[in-house]
Scaffold this motif. Structure first.
Motif, short mmCIF file in Angstrom:
data_model
loop_
_atom_site.label_atom_id
_atom_site.label_comp_id
_atom_site.label_asym_id
_atom_site.label_seq_id
_atom_site.Cartn_x
_atom_site.Cartn_y
_atom_site.Cartn_z
N ALA A 77 -13.51 14.69 16.95
CA ALA A 77 -14.04 13.71 16.01
C ALA A 77 -13.97 14.24 14.58
O ALA A 77 -13.66 13.51 13.64
N LEU A 78 -14.25 15.52 14.44
CA LEU A 78 -14.19 16.13 13.11
C LEU A 78 -12.77 16.03 12.55
O LEU A 78 -12.57 15.62 11.41
N TYR A 79 -11.81 16.37 13.38
CA TYR A 79 -10.45 16.35 12.85
C TYR A 79 -9.97 14.93 12.59
O TYR A 79 -9.20 14.68 11.67
N GLU A 80 -10.46 14.01 13.38
CA GLU A 80 -10.09 12.62 13.15
C GLU A 80 -10.59 12.13 11.80
O GLU A 80 -9.92 11.41 11.09
N ALA A 81 -11.81 12.54 11.49
CA ALA A 81 -12.39 12.12 10.22
C ALA A 81 -11.53 12.62 9.06
O ALA A 81 -11.35 11.93 8.06
N ILE A 82 -11.00 13.83 9.23
CA ILE A 82 -10.14 14.39 8.19
C ILE A 82 -8.82 13.63 8.11
O ILE A 82 -8.34 13.27 7.04
N LEU A 83 -8.26 13.39 9.30
CA LEU A 83 -6.96 12.70 9.34
C LEU A 83 -7.03 11.31 8.72
O LEU A 83 -6.10 10.86 8.07
N LEU A 84 -8.15 10.67 8.95
CA LEU A 84 -8.29 9.30 8.52
C LEU A 84 -7.97 9.14 7.04
O LEU A 84 -7.20 8.27 6.63
N GLU A 85 -8.57 10.01 6.25
CA GLU A 85 -8.37 9.93 4.80
C GLU A 85 -6.90 10.14 4.45
O GLU A 85 -6.30 9.43 3.65
N ARG A 86 -6.32 11.14 5.12
CA ARG A 86 -4.94 11.50 4.85
C ARG A 86 -3.98 10.37 5.25
O ARG A 86 -3.03 10.05 4.55
N MET A 87 -4.28 9.78 6.38
CA MET A 87 -3.40 8.72 6.87
C MET A 87 -3.47 7.50 5.98
O MET A 87 -2.48 6.81 5.77
N GLU A 88 -4.66 7.27 5.45
CA GLU A 88 -4.82 6.14 4.55
C GLU A 88 -3.87 6.28 3.37
O GLU A 88 -3.17 5.35 2.97
N ARG A 89 -3.82 7.50 2.83
CA ARG A 89 -2.98 7.75 1.66
C ARG A 89 -1.50 7.57 2.02
O ARG A 89 -0.72 6.98 1.29
N LEU A 90 -1.14 8.12 3.19
CA LEU A 90 0.26 8.09 3.58
C LEU A 90 0.77 6.67 3.85
O LEU A 90 1.88 6.32 3.47
N THR A 91 -0.05 5.88 4.51
CA THR A 91 0.40 4.52 4.77
C THR A 91 0.55 3.75 3.46
O THR A 91 1.47 2.94 3.31
N ALA A 92 -0.33 4.04 2.54
CA ALA A 92 -0.21 3.38 1.24
C ALA A 92 1.11 3.77 0.57
O ALA A 92 1.83 2.92 0.02
N GLU A 93 1.44 5.05 0.65
CA GLU A 93 2.71 5.50 0.08
C GLU A 93 3.89 4.82 0.75
O GLU A 93 4.86 4.40 0.10
N ALA A 94 3.81 4.71 2.06
CA ALA A 94 4.89 4.08 2.81
C ALA A 94 5.08 2.64 2.34
O ALA A 94 6.21 2.18 2.12
N ASP A 95 3.98 1.95 2.18
CA ASP A 95 4.08 0.55 1.76
C ASP A 95 4.68 0.44 0.37
O ASP A 95 5.51 -0.44 0.10
N ALA A 96 4.29 1.36 -0.50
CA ALA A 96 4.84 1.33 -1.86
C ALA A 96 6.34 1.56 -1.83
O ALA A 96 7.11 0.86 -2.50
N MET A 97 6.76 2.54 -1.05
CA MET A 97 8.19 2.84 -0.95
C MET A 97 8.96 1.64 -0.39
O MET A 97 10.03 1.27 -0.88
N ALA A 98 8.40 1.07 0.66
CA ALA A 98 9.08 -0.04 1.31
C ALA A 98 9.27 -1.20 0.33
O ALA A 98 10.28 -1.90 0.36
N ALA A 99 8.30 -1.36 -0.55
CA ALA A 99 8.36 -2.51 -1.46
C ALA A 99 9.30 -2.28 -2.63
O ALA A 99 9.89 -3.21 -3.15
N SER A 100 9.44 -1.03 -3.04
CA SER A 100 10.13 -0.80 -4.31
C SER A 100 11.49 -0.13 -4.21
O SER A 100 12.16 0.04 -5.22
N GLU A 101 11.91 0.26 -3.01
CA GLU A 101 13.17 0.99 -2.94
C GLU A 101 14.16 0.35 -1.98
O GLU A 101 13.79 -0.46 -1.14
N GLU A 102 15.35 0.81 -2.11
CA GLU A 102 16.39 0.41 -1.15
C GLU A 102 15.97 0.95 0.21
O GLU A 102 15.45 2.08 0.30
N PRO A 103 16.14 0.16 1.27
CA PRO A 103 15.61 0.53 2.59
C PRO A 103 15.96 1.96 3.02
O PRO A 103 15.08 2.69 3.47
#
Lengths: 206, 206
Positions: A77-103
DNA sequence: TAAAATCCGGGATGAACGTCCCGCTTTTCC
DNA sequence: GGAAAAGCGGGACGTTCATCCCGGATTTTA
């Protein structure tokens, strides 16, 4: 929970999210301790991997082990709590890339981002590589679906003809783990970029 | 630790080699038990990884735990004894390839061989992945230097212009680990070959 | 075949951890 | 300010293992 580290993941993260909501009502000192544990654990796991005992994390955070296990009933549970924050950031980055760059570019860039993330974070790399933790289910319930983003970007890149059409998601994941396994991944950025370029050139349509 | 028999600490595998010599003088039942333990351990480690307890190996071999730890004072020693045989075969293959094939082809074939080996042998894959065992030092003393063969083949392939000249041995090793980490590596041979082809095409000189 | 050398079984030992519990302290609320 | 609620520390407990030990069994030797 000794040998099979992080084996069963069904429904874990939704429970975590719940815990997060309740956190608002914690007593002031409890909130402070919780934050400190989370920060210390993130740092320690990143630097030394998931093998670090809870006792050690408690010690470095200046709290008792009971305090840790009350806030995070399980090491998992402890490690999940840590991952959660990190994953949030990464998915956001992925979405930004998907929207603004060539596939193709978006896919390769996100791939490189994930590799760098794991290479500089031993705990994350272990979690990704480990026979237990599964990127594919983690975070989905909480809406931070890294696996889904990677799949999507891969499909888009293949659609655009930038990536070999016979490549499957599992291949990409395995290659990602391999890149992260590069010795001195955290320190030797040139080596990391080199291995990423090797893999990406292998993934590209000839 | 069994002090009297294994006192030579000049190197782990030379100690092992010594043990191998002394094995000739074992009592008949001891020799039989030793062989059975070795066979069972090889099978179990390959199928389930290095996490399997010694007790379990003893149980499946039909001997007591004392018997195992007498022949192999350490779990590490047990696995080294298993690796030794396997490494002997692999280095022989490497030498054969180096002698009879075009350098690039020899390298790629040996790389594929190593990946297949690890993919169908969980214990080996774990050992290579660095969870406590180092390919680079293992077997060197005993003359079965896989790492050296791979380095040599890589250098030859680069000399011949078949492999990107900026590639380093560490890159190759990391990529190897990654390929072995492919899910279902042991069962899905097509997937394994696909990921190998991806990596090899990335390694090739453009 | 009987003494001597060797080896066996598996329980004992000890270390490492995750998790739980409870007497005491701090915070909150009236 | 004081009582109740909430939280804290860290020791206790239960597990999991690797490794060691020793009384007894087996093999070798003379």
């Amino acid at each position: 929970m000794n040998v099979p580290l992080f084996q069963d993941y069904s429904g874990r993260l939704s429970r975590l999210a719940m815990e997060e909501c309740v956190a608002r009502e914690l007593r002031a000192d409890a909130r402070r301790n919780r934050a400190r544990v989370l920060a210390v654990a993130a740092e320690v796991f990143a630097a030394e991997g998931l093998g670090v005992p809870i006792h050690e994390i408690a010690r470095r955070a200046g709290v008792g082990t009971g305090t840790v296990s009350r806030h995070f009933p399980t090491k998992e549970a402890l490690y999940e709590a840590i991952l959660l924050e990190r994953m949030e950031r990464l998915t956001a980055e992925a979405d930004a890339m998907a929207a603004s760059e060539e596939p193709g570019e978006a896919f390769f860039r996100f791939f490189a981002t994930l590799v760098h993330e794991g290479a500089t974070n031993r705990g994350l790399a272990e979690a990704l590589a480990g026979a237990g933790y599964d990127l594919d289910t983690a975070g989905v319930e909480a809406g931070h679906d890294i696996s889904g983003r990677l799949r999507t970007l891969l499909a888009m890149a293949q659609q655009a003809g930038s990536v070999r059409s016979d490549v499957e998601y599992a291949d990409v994941k395995a290659l990602m783990v391999g890149c992260q396994a590069h010795p001195g991944g955290g320190t030797d950025k040139a080596a990391l970029d080199r291995i990423i370029s090797i893999v990406c050139s292998g993934l590209r349509t000839p």
